[in-house]
Scaffold this motif. Structure first.
Motif, PDB file in Angstrom:
ATOM      1  N   HIS A  18       6.945   1.369  -9.802  1.00 21.83           N
ATOM      2  CA  HIS A  18       7.231   2.570 -10.665  1.00 21.83           C
ATOM      3  C   HIS A  18       6.510   2.951 -11.371  1.00 21.83           C
ATOM      4  O   HIS A  18       6.005   1.385 -12.343  1.00 21.83           O
ATOM      5  CB  HIS A  18       8.584   2.668 -11.291  1.00 21.83           C
ATOM      6  N   GLY A  19       5.460   4.055 -11.975  1.00 24.86           N
ATOM      7  CA  GLY A  19       4.754   4.064 -12.993  1.00 24.86           C
ATOM      8  C   GLY A  19       3.047   2.712 -12.752  1.00 24.86           C
ATOM      9  O   GLY A  19       2.665   2.031 -13.840  1.00 24.86           O
ATOM     10  N   LYS A  20       2.420   3.121 -11.382  1.00 28.00           N
ATOM     11  CA  LYS A  20       1.930   1.965 -11.199  1.00 28.00           C
ATOM     12  C   LYS A  20       0.350   2.252 -11.917  1.00 28.00           C
ATOM     13  O   LYS A  20       0.214   3.264 -12.432  1.00 28.00           O
ATOM     14  CB  LYS A  20       0.802   1.974  -9.831  1.00 28.00           C
ATOM     15  N   VAL A  21      -0.181   1.023 -12.244  1.00 31.77           N
ATOM     16  CA  VAL A  21      -1.236   1.039 -13.141  1.00 31.77           C
ATOM     17  C   VAL A  21      -3.113   1.946 -12.111  1.00 31.77           C
ATOM     18  O   VAL A  21      -3.091   2.693 -12.987  1.00 31.77           O
ATOM     19  CB  VAL A  21      -1.741   0.044 -13.592  1.00 31.77           C
ATOM     20  N   ASP A  22      -2.343   0.893 -11.213  1.00 38.70           N
ATOM     21  CA  ASP A  22      -3.653   2.115 -10.337  1.00 38.70           C
ATOM     22  C   ASP A  22      -2.990   2.247  -8.844  1.00 38.70           C
ATOM     23  O   ASP A  22      -1.935   2.327  -8.691  1.00 38.70           O
ATOM     24  CB  ASP A  22      -4.400   1.571 -10.491  1.00 38.70           C
ATOM     25  N   GLY A  23      -3.605   3.620  -8.128  1.00 39.20           N
ATOM     26  CA  GLY A  23      -3.136   3.718  -6.784  1.00 39.20           C
ATOM     27  C   GLY A  23      -3.198   2.552  -5.959  1.00 39.20           C
ATOM     28  O   GLY A  23      -2.668   2.497  -4.499  1.00 39.20           O
ATOM     29  N   THR A  24      -3.954   1.256  -5.900  1.00 37.16           N
ATOM     30  CA  THR A  24      -4.549   0.347  -5.219  1.00 37.16           C
ATOM     31  C   THR A  24      -3.473  -0.858  -4.949  1.00 37.16           C
ATOM     32  O   THR A  24      -3.397  -2.242  -4.090  1.00 37.16           O
ATOM     33  CB  THR A  24      -5.908  -0.532  -5.538  1.00 37.16           C
ATOM     34  N   SER A  25      -2.706  -1.402  -6.089  1.00 39.32           N
ATOM     35  CA  SER A  25      -2.281  -3.070  -6.479  1.00 39.32           C
ATOM     36  C   SER A  25      -0.256  -2.650  -6.781  1.00 39.32           C
ATOM     37  O   SER A  25       0.330  -1.049  -6.719  1.00 39.32           O
ATOM     38  CB  SER A  25      -2.589  -2.927  -7.662  1.00 39.32           C
TER      39      SER A  25
END
Length: 312
Positions: A182-189
């Protein structure tokens, strides 16, 4: 050790590669006669040690939670990495560190005599020694400290492994691990503010792994939102149930109702307690109509065997 133009070029490259302050980069190149690899090592040794000494005692209450899941869904890891500021916790260097630690934790050897399906909590010492892509967690942490200049640390790390068999003890693995961040810093990690891993099992996994994976993802999302304390009523410690009953008995001690009615009231309150704290008894917050979690899974030929939750 080199001409002025080449020195500036080396300095620029070292600053870019390490993230360390320009003054430290100059010293590192001077101490290593311009050798880039040795300069990086020097920064890691001296820069991290200097930063650690300076930063010791400073509160590291921000950070990220990161997950990693094996391609076959039989192993998963979840780690919590701490930083001092929210800004640092969202930096590329910190996201890279969190992801590295999660991937390294996935390689942790299974504890001797341990039951594979039981979550394995790793000690700080064992985490730092783990490697991913030939780099240890210790080195990755030191490099991040040099680049970010904050008090960073691995707060906790867990590895989960499926038991690899179904309940009939044949060779077909009918369980899988699914993660949600939840609340990913970016879409790739796979790093964010909270994460959950669930182990789902049943015929649904064998018949339609993709649909089962989607059900697992929804369940992991529910876990992050509902924050259950226990898997099911059988998982609640006896002393916890006894304490709840004691509190309820005190609350209705002055009631004039017959004992059998009081018993029904207490049993009803305990069921409500289970519905609030046990994953299988909660209303599924992500499924349409909010059915009970156990029913929503049963309708898809699934059960939940375990879960883990971490949040900042």
């Amino acid at each position: 050790f080199a001409s002025s133009s080449s020195t500036m070029s080396l300095l620029k490259d070292l600053r870019s590669m390490s993230g360390a302050p320009i003054v430290d980069c100059k010293k590192a190149l001077a101490e290593t006669d311009g050798d880039m690899d040795q300069a990086l090592d020097w920064l890691r040794r001296h820069g991290a040690a200097k930063a650690s000494k300076k930063l010791t005692g400073r509160d590291a209450s921000e950070g990220l939670v990161a997950c990693a899941v094996s391609s076959d869904g039989t192993m998963a890891s979840m780690v919590k990495i701490s930083s001092e500021t929210d800004f640092a916790g969202k930096s590329d260097a910190f996201v890279k560190l969190a992801t590295h630690v999660a991937e390294a934790t996935l390689t942790a050897p299974q504890e001797k005599n341990g039951q594979p399906q039981q979550p394995q909590e790793l000690t700080s010492e064992s985490i730092l020694a783990l490697e991913y892509q030939s780099k240890s967690v210790q080195i990755a942490l030191e490099e991040a400290i040099v680049a970010i200049r904050e008090n960073l640390g691995v707060t906790s790390a867990v590895k989960m492994t499926t038991n690899g068999k179904n309940d009939n003890d044949n060779d077909i693995n009918n369980s899988m691990l699914v993660a949600y961040v939840h609340g990913k810093v970016d879409g790739t990690s796979n790093a964010g503010s909270a994460a959950a891993i669930v182990e789902i099992a049943g015929e649904g996994v064998v018949k339609d792994p993709q649909t089962a994976n989607e059900a697992g993802k929804k369940l992991a999302m529910h876990v992050v939102a509902a924050k259950p304390l226990y898997l099911d009523p059988q998982s609640v410690p006896e002393e916890i149930i006894a304490k709840e009953k004691s509190i309820l008995e005190e609350q209705i001690a002055d009631s004039k109702k017959p004992p059998e009615v009081l018993e029904k009231i207490i049993n009803g309150k305990i069921r409500k307690f289970f519905a609030e704290t046990c994953l299988t008894e909660q209303e599924h917050m992500v499924e349409e109509g909010n059915p009970k979690v156990s029913k929503a899974l049963k309708d898809q030929g699934l059960t939940v065997k375990s879960f883990q939750l971490m949040f900042i």
